[in-house]
Design a protein around this motif. Structure first.
Motif, PDB file in Angstrom:
ATOM      1  N   MET A   1       1.200  -0.846  -0.088  1.00 18.57           N
ATOM      2  CA  MET A   1      -0.154  -0.252   0.131  1.00 18.57           C
ATOM      3  C   MET A   1       0.985   1.813   0.328  1.00 18.57           C
ATOM      4  SD  MET A   1      -2.481   1.157   3.030  1.00 18.57           S
ATOM      5  CE  MET A   1      -3.486  -0.321   2.287  1.00 18.57           C
ATOM      6  N   ALA A   2       0.930   1.883  -1.113  1.00 14.20           N
ATOM      7  CA  ALA A   2       1.663   3.012  -0.797  1.00 14.20           C
ATOM      8  C   ALA A   2       1.119   4.240   0.313  1.00 14.20           C
ATOM      9  CB  ALA A   2       0.950   3.658  -2.738  1.00 14.20           C
ATOM     10  N   ARG A   3       2.409   4.984   0.847  1.00 13.52           N
ATOM     11  CA  ARG A   3       1.700   6.011   1.677  1.00 13.52           C
ATOM     12  C   ARG A   3       1.392   7.045   1.697  1.00 13.52           C
ATOM     13  NH1 ARG A   3       7.095   7.456   5.816  1.00 13.52           N
ATOM     14  NH2 ARG A   3       5.806   9.075   7.475  1.00 13.52           N
ATOM     15  N   ILE A   4       0.370   7.750   2.480  1.00 10.60           N
ATOM     16  CA  ILE A   4      -0.440   8.969   2.335  1.00 10.60           C
ATOM     17  C   ILE A   4       0.719  10.236   2.639  1.00 10.60           C
ATOM     18  CG2 ILE A   4      -2.441   9.674   2.412  1.00 10.60           C
ATOM     19  CD1 ILE A   4      -3.941   6.897   2.782  1.00 10.60           C
ATOM     20  N   ASP A   5       0.702  10.664   1.568  1.00 17.00           N
ATOM     21  CA  ASP A   5       1.223  12.108   2.238  1.00 17.00           C
ATOM     22  C   ASP A   5       0.395  13.351   3.422  1.00 17.00           C
ATOM     23  OD1 ASP A   5       3.239  14.594   2.171  1.00 17.00           O
ATOM     24  OD2 ASP A   5       2.856  14.676  -0.181  1.00 17.00           O
ATOM     25  N   PRO A   6       0.636  12.897   4.127  1.00 13.51           N
ATOM     26  CA  PRO A   6      -0.955  14.479   4.968  1.00 13.51           C
ATOM     27  C   PRO A   6      -0.054  15.632   4.944  1.00 13.51           C
ATOM     28  CG  PRO A   6       1.705  13.826   6.459  1.00 13.51           C
ATOM     29  CD  PRO A   6       1.238  12.506   5.215  1.00 13.51           C
ATOM     30  N   LYS A   7       0.890  15.893   4.564  1.00 15.95           N
ATOM     31  CA  LYS A   7       0.839  17.342   4.058  1.00 15.95           C
ATOM     32  C   LYS A   7      -0.341  17.874   3.279  1.00 15.95           C
ATOM     33  CE  LYS A   7       5.847  17.910   5.032  1.00 15.95           C
ATOM     34  NZ  LYS A   7       6.550  18.602   4.173  1.00 15.95           N
ATOM     35  N   GLN A   8      -0.430  16.760   2.320  1.00 15.82           N
ATOM     36  CA  GLN A   8      -1.673  17.537   0.987  1.00 15.82           C
ATOM     37  C   GLN A   8      -3.403  17.037   1.917  1.00 15.82           C
ATOM     38  OE1 GLN A   8      -0.859  15.103  -2.317  1.00 15.82           O
ATOM     39  NE2 GLN A   8       1.161  15.309  -2.574  1.00 15.82           N
ATOM     40  N   LEU A   9      -3.353  16.725   2.722  1.00 15.88           N
ATOM     41  CA  LEU A   9      -4.850  16.527   3.382  1.00 15.88           C
ATOM     42  C   LEU A   9      -4.746  17.487   4.803  1.00 15.88           C
ATOM     43  CD1 LEU A   9      -4.783  12.978   3.908  1.00 15.88           C
ATOM     44  CD2 LEU A   9      -5.291  14.301   1.663  1.00 15.88           C
ATOM     45  N   ASN A  10      -6.527  17.764   4.708  1.00 23.12           N
ATOM     46  CA  ASN A  10      -6.839  18.654   6.330  1.00 23.12           C
ATOM     47  C   ASN A  10      -7.033  17.950   7.130  1.00 23.12           C
ATOM     48  OD1 ASN A  10      -6.981  21.411   7.400  1.00 23.12           O
ATOM     49  ND2 ASN A  10      -8.939  21.830   6.473  1.00 23.12           N
ATOM     50  N   LEU A  11      -5.880  17.928   7.723  1.00 21.69           N
ATOM     51  CA  LEU A  11      -6.077  16.607   9.129  1.00 21.69           C
ATOM     52  C   LEU A  11      -6.525  17.823  10.105  1.00 21.69           C
ATOM     53  CD1 LEU A  11      -3.075  14.515   8.349  1.00 21.69           C
ATOM     54  CD2 LEU A  11      -5.076  13.942   7.847  1.00 21.69           C
ATOM     55  N   THR A  12      -6.896  16.821  11.229  1.00 22.94           N
ATOM     56  CA  THR A  12      -7.653  17.303  12.356  1.00 22.94           C
ATOM     57  C   THR A  12      -7.225  15.916  12.987  1.00 22.94           C
ATOM     58  OG1 THR A  12      -9.654  16.499  12.637  1.00 22.94           O
ATOM     59  CG2 THR A  12      -9.701  18.409  11.224  1.00 22.94           C
ATOM     60  N   GLU A  13      -6.989  16.577  14.364  1.00 24.03           N
ATOM     61  CA  GLU A  13      -7.133  15.373  16.427  1.00 24.03           C
ATOM     62  C   GLU A  13      -7.761  15.561  16.565  1.00 24.03           C
ATOM     63  OE1 GLU A  13      -4.671  18.914  16.291  1.00 24.03           O
ATOM     64  OE2 GLU A  13      -4.667  17.405  15.121  1.00 24.03           O
ATOM     65  N   THR A  14      -8.117  14.081  16.949  1.00 20.37           N
ATOM     66  CA  THR A  14      -9.009  13.451  18.462  1.00 20.37           C
ATOM     67  C   THR A  14      -8.513  13.213  19.638  1.00 20.37           C
ATOM     68  OG1 THR A  14     -10.581  14.127  16.959  1.00 20.37           O
ATOM     69  CG2 THR A  14     -11.492  13.213  19.049  1.00 20.37           C
ATOM     70  N   VAL A  15      -8.005  13.456  20.831  1.00 19.59           N
ATOM     71  CA  VAL A  15      -7.860  12.732  21.812  1.00 19.59           C
ATOM     72  C   VAL A  15      -8.452  11.823  22.116  1.00 19.59           C
ATOM     73  CG1 VAL A  15      -6.229  13.023  23.582  1.00 19.59           C
ATOM     74  CG2 VAL A  15      -5.830  14.632  22.200  1.00 19.59           C
ATOM     75  N   VAL A  16      -8.401  10.877  22.346  1.00 17.34           N
ATOM     76  CA  VAL A  16      -8.968   9.831  22.825  1.00 17.34           C
ATOM     77  C   VAL A  16      -9.387   9.183  24.200  1.00 17.34           C
ATOM     78  CG1 VAL A  16     -10.228   7.308  21.902  1.00 17.34           C
ATOM     79  CG2 VAL A  16      -9.271   8.238  20.311  1.00 17.34           C
ATOM     80  N   LYS A  17      -8.017   9.387  24.627  1.00 13.95           N
ATOM     81  CA  LYS A  17      -8.114   8.599  25.746  1.00 13.95           C
ATOM     82  C   LYS A  17      -5.999   9.242  26.403  1.00 13.95           C
ATOM     83  CE  LYS A  17      -9.211   5.261  29.349  1.00 13.95           C
ATOM     84  NZ  LYS A  17      -9.297   3.588  29.565  1.00 13.95           N
ATOM     85  N   VAL A  18      -6.107   9.570  27.181  1.00 12.27           N
ATOM     86  CA  VAL A  18      -4.698   9.732  27.809  1.00 12.27           C
ATOM     87  C   VAL A  18      -4.518   8.848  29.660  1.00 12.27           C
ATOM     88  CG1 VAL A  18      -3.256  11.941  29.300  1.00 12.27           C
ATOM     89  CG2 VAL A  18      -4.433  12.392  27.300  1.00 12.27           C
ATOM     90  N   ASP A  19      -3.493   7.954  29.008  1.00 12.65           N
ATOM     91  CA  ASP A  19      -4.023   6.786  30.650  1.00 12.65           C
ATOM     92  C   ASP A  19      -1.774   7.354  30.877  1.00 12.65           C
ATOM     93  OD1 ASP A  19      -6.143   6.282  30.868  1.00 12.65           O
ATOM     94  OD2 ASP A  19      -4.887   4.739  28.859  1.00 12.65           O
ATOM     95  N   ARG A  20      -2.231   7.564  32.898  1.00  8.22           N
ATOM     96  CA  ARG A  20      -0.858   6.956  33.728  1.00  8.22           C
ATOM     97  C   ARG A  20      -0.482   5.488  33.430  1.00  8.22           C
ATOM     98  NH1 ARG A  20       0.524   7.209  39.353  1.00  8.22           N
ATOM     99  NH2 ARG A  20       2.708   7.876  39.072  1.00  8.22           N
ATOM    100  N   VAL A  21       0.618   5.855  32.699  1.00  3.77           N
ATOM    101  CA  VAL A  21       1.028   4.296  32.655  1.00  3.77           C
ATOM    102  C   VAL A  21       2.390   4.249  33.130  1.00  3.77           C
ATOM    103  CG1 VAL A  21       0.093   3.354  31.045  1.00  3.77           C
ATOM    104  CG2 VAL A  21       2.471   4.320  30.409  1.00  3.77           C
ATOM    105  N   SER A  22       2.931   2.957  33.979  1.00  3.61           N
ATOM    106  CA  SER A  22       4.278   2.699  34.491  1.00  3.61           C
ATOM    107  C   SER A  22       5.157   1.875  33.578  1.00  3.61           C
ATOM    108  CB  SER A  22       3.646   2.626  36.400  1.00  3.61           C
ATOM    109  OG  SER A  22       3.725   0.652  36.009  1.00  3.61           O
TER     110      SER A  22
END
Length: 242
Positions: A1-22
């Motif tokens: 599968m060819a890699r998709i260039d993120p610079k050509q897309l208008n991307l938005t991020e969504t934080v699903v969860k932040v956990d405390r790990v050890s």
């Protein structure tokens, strides 16, 4: 599968969860934060990333960069997916089914974040198992296993109806035809009222008078106050005649 260039897309991020790990090391436990972020352009491209750091902003930044490197393209049938699919990742299992227009996104928190980032607006989902990370991975895996019915039918020398059924093939053909029709933008109705001149819009208020500077309390400083004239009353004593 060819890699998709993120610079050509208008991307938005969504934080699903932040956990405390050890992490257990020789001297004890080393604590850090793990962020799960879903990245998408709401138009058929979505990805998921994981980032770990000592601070929350750094973990989110690392997860966003990781998600932009692992983008996938989702084949869509209008506003939904072309056919139903069921897959599992580790202990989680996800089922995705196409839905009629106007149904909306029927999904939970982790699955909803991935579906909305991909731009799917009508879908029925069901998730089995626990764990947010495994559920997100299972949803990404299910979307990555979807294939374009026309390309798959041409590869196998079969018709689209034989691949996904007659009803789904008819719905897919109708959605493809509807997406190719250009949508004309509605023209804005202009008001019939004659446009007033600039001088008529705002009356002339005359020259602006300069006001004395004011202090923080809102009163004019002592030096700028007008000096009141001293009254010359009868308090002065008349000269005494010698």
């Amino acid at each position: 599968m060819a890699r998709i260039d993120p610079k050509q897309l208008n991307l938005t991020e969504t934080v699903v969860k932040v956990d405390r790990v050890s992490k257990v090391v020789k001297g004890g436990k080393r604590f850090s934060l793990r962020a799960i972020v879903v990245v998408g352009d709401h138009n058929g491209h979505v990805g998921m990333g994981i980032g770990k750091a000592q601070e929350t902003p750094d973990a989110i930044r690392k997860a966003t960069e990781d998600g932009r490197k692992h983008l996938i393209e989702v084949p869509m049938d209008g506003a939904t997916i072309p056919y139903a699919i069921r897959t599992h990742f580790s202990s989680s299992e996800v089922m995705l089914k196409p839905a009629a227009p106007g149904t909306g996104v029927i999904a939970g928190g982790a699955v909803r974040a991935v579906i909305e980032a991909a731009g799917i607006r009508d879908i029925l989902t069901k998730s089995f198992g626990n764990g947010t990370l495994n559920t997100v991975n299972a949803t990404i895996k299910a979307l990555s296993e979807l294939k374009n019915p026309e390309e798959e039918a041409a590869r196998r020398n079969r018709s689209v109806a034989d691949m996904i059924g007659k009803k789904a093939a008819a719905r897919y053909a109708a959605a493809r035809a509807l997406s190719q029709i250009p949508v004309a933008e509605p023209e804005r109705e202009r008001s019939e009222r004659p446009r007033r001149e600039r001088s008529e819009r705002r009356p002339n208020r005359g020259p602006r008078t300069e006001r004395p500077p004011r202090s923080q309390s809102g009163h004019a400083p002592f030096a700028a106050r007008a000096e009141e004239p001293k009254e010359t009353g009868s308090s002065e004593k008349p000269p005494v005649a010698e």
